[in-house]
Write a protein that holds these residues in place. Structure first.
Motif, PDB file in Angstrom:
ATOM      1  N   GLU A 220       8.136  -1.462  -1.656  1.00  0.00           N
ATOM      2  CA  GLU A 220       7.192  -0.453  -2.146  1.00  0.00           C
ATOM      3  C   GLU A 220       5.784  -0.733  -1.641  1.00  0.00           C
ATOM      4  OE1 GLU A 220       8.802   0.941  -6.475  1.00  0.00           O
ATOM      5  OE2 GLU A 220       8.208  -1.172  -6.304  1.00  0.00           O
ATOM      6  N   ALA A 221       5.419  -2.011  -1.609  1.00  0.00           N
ATOM      7  CA  ALA A 221       4.088  -2.391  -1.129  1.00  0.00           C
ATOM      8  C   ALA A 221       3.921  -2.036   0.345  1.00  0.00           C
ATOM      9  CB  ALA A 221       3.860  -3.884  -1.355  1.00  0.00           C
ATOM     10  N   VAL A 222       4.955  -2.274   1.144  1.00  0.00           N
ATOM     11  CA  VAL A 222       4.894  -1.948   2.569  1.00  0.00           C
ATOM     12  C   VAL A 222       4.709  -0.443   2.758  1.00  0.00           C
ATOM     13  CG1 VAL A 222       6.254  -1.875   4.695  1.00  0.00           C
ATOM     14  CG2 VAL A 222       6.161  -3.974   3.381  1.00  0.00           C
ATOM     15  N   LYS A 223       5.414   0.346   1.984  1.00  0.00           N
ATOM     16  CA  LYS A 223       5.258   1.802   2.089  1.00  0.00           C
ATOM     17  C   LYS A 223       3.835   2.231   1.743  1.00  0.00           C
ATOM     18  CE  LYS A 223      10.032   3.164   1.346  1.00  0.00           C
ATOM     19  NZ  LYS A 223      10.993   3.819   0.457  1.00  0.00           N
ATOM     20  N   LEU A 224       3.282   1.652   0.678  1.00  0.00           N
ATOM     21  CA  LEU A 224       1.907   1.990   0.294  1.00  0.00           C
ATOM     22  C   LEU A 224       0.919   1.634   1.394  1.00  0.00           C
ATOM     23  CD1 LEU A 224       1.832   0.838  -3.444  1.00  0.00           C
ATOM     24  CD2 LEU A 224       1.544   3.170  -2.606  1.00  0.00           C
ATOM     25  N   MET A 225       1.112   0.460   1.992  1.00  0.00           N
ATOM     26  CA  MET A 225       0.172  -0.006   3.006  1.00  0.00           C
ATOM     27  C   MET A 225       0.366   0.707   4.344  1.00  0.00           C
ATOM     28  SD  MET A 225      -0.087  -4.051   2.088  1.00  0.00           S
ATOM     29  CE  MET A 225      -1.557  -4.364   3.037  1.00  0.00           C
ATOM     30  N   CYS A 226       1.603   0.978   4.710  1.00  0.00           N
ATOM     31  CA  CYS A 226       1.880   1.548   6.033  1.00  0.00           C
ATOM     32  C   CYS A 226       1.842   3.071   6.070  1.00  0.00           C
ATOM     33  CB  CYS A 226       3.239   1.063   6.539  1.00  0.00           C
ATOM     34  SG  CYS A 226       3.262  -0.700   6.866  1.00  0.00           S
ATOM     35  N   LEU A 227       2.390   3.708   5.074  1.00  0.00           N
ATOM     36  CA  LEU A 227       2.448   5.172   5.078  1.00  0.00           C
ATOM     37  C   LEU A 227       1.202   5.807   4.458  1.00  0.00           C
ATOM     38  CD1 LEU A 227       6.194   5.819   4.150  1.00  0.00           C
ATOM     39  CD2 LEU A 227       5.134   5.833   6.421  1.00  0.00           C
ATOM     40  N   GLU A 228       0.750   5.223   3.349  1.00  0.00           N
ATOM     41  CA  GLU A 228      -0.393   5.803   2.649  1.00  0.00           C
ATOM     42  C   GLU A 228      -1.717   5.130   2.994  1.00  0.00           C
ATOM     43  OE1 GLU A 228       0.392   6.386  -1.544  1.00  0.00           O
ATOM     44  OE2 GLU A 228       2.545   6.574  -1.145  1.00  0.00           O
TER      45      GLU A 228
END
Length: 120
Positions: free
Chosen positions: A41-49
């Protein structure tokens, strides 16, 4: 994981600087970004958002140059990220300033980064 890797784009060594910034954040804060979220979830927040976790530890608890280094390392624009050689130079400077100012005394000794230079 740097956004360009996550998005399956062409990447270079700046992806390593991004990862180093995340690791340095974890070392200072003592938790993974966006804890208690899962790493995925953290990777998605950092990479996508393009979100970055907040610094919860007070700025006066560590040299302000470290915060600046982290911000540059995990910048979404790859050209803004420092090279690994620049990171080592800046860490040397931060260590010198810490000892001059009496910060962290023996706590901010990174025995591994001196040997890292031979790989650059």
């Amino acid at each position: 994981m740097a956004p360009e890797i996550y998005n399956d784009e062409i990447f270079d060594r700046s992806a390593d600087a991004y990862s180093f910034g995340v690791i340095l954040y974890e070392m200072l804060e003592g938790v993974q970004p966006f804890h208690p979220k899962t790493p995925e979830e953290a990777v998605k927040l950092m990479c996508l958002e393009k979100k970055r976790p907040q610094f919860k530890i007070k700025v006066r608890s560590y040299p302000p140059d470290l915060r600046e280094l982290i911000d540059e390392c995990w910048h979404s624009e790859t050209v803004v990220r420092p090279t690994l050689s620049e990171i080592i130079t800046r860490l040397d400077r931060i260590c010198s300033n810490c000892s001059k100012q009496g910060w962290w005394k023996d706590t901010f000794k990174l025995p591994w980064y001196g040997s890292l230079a031979k790989y650059l």
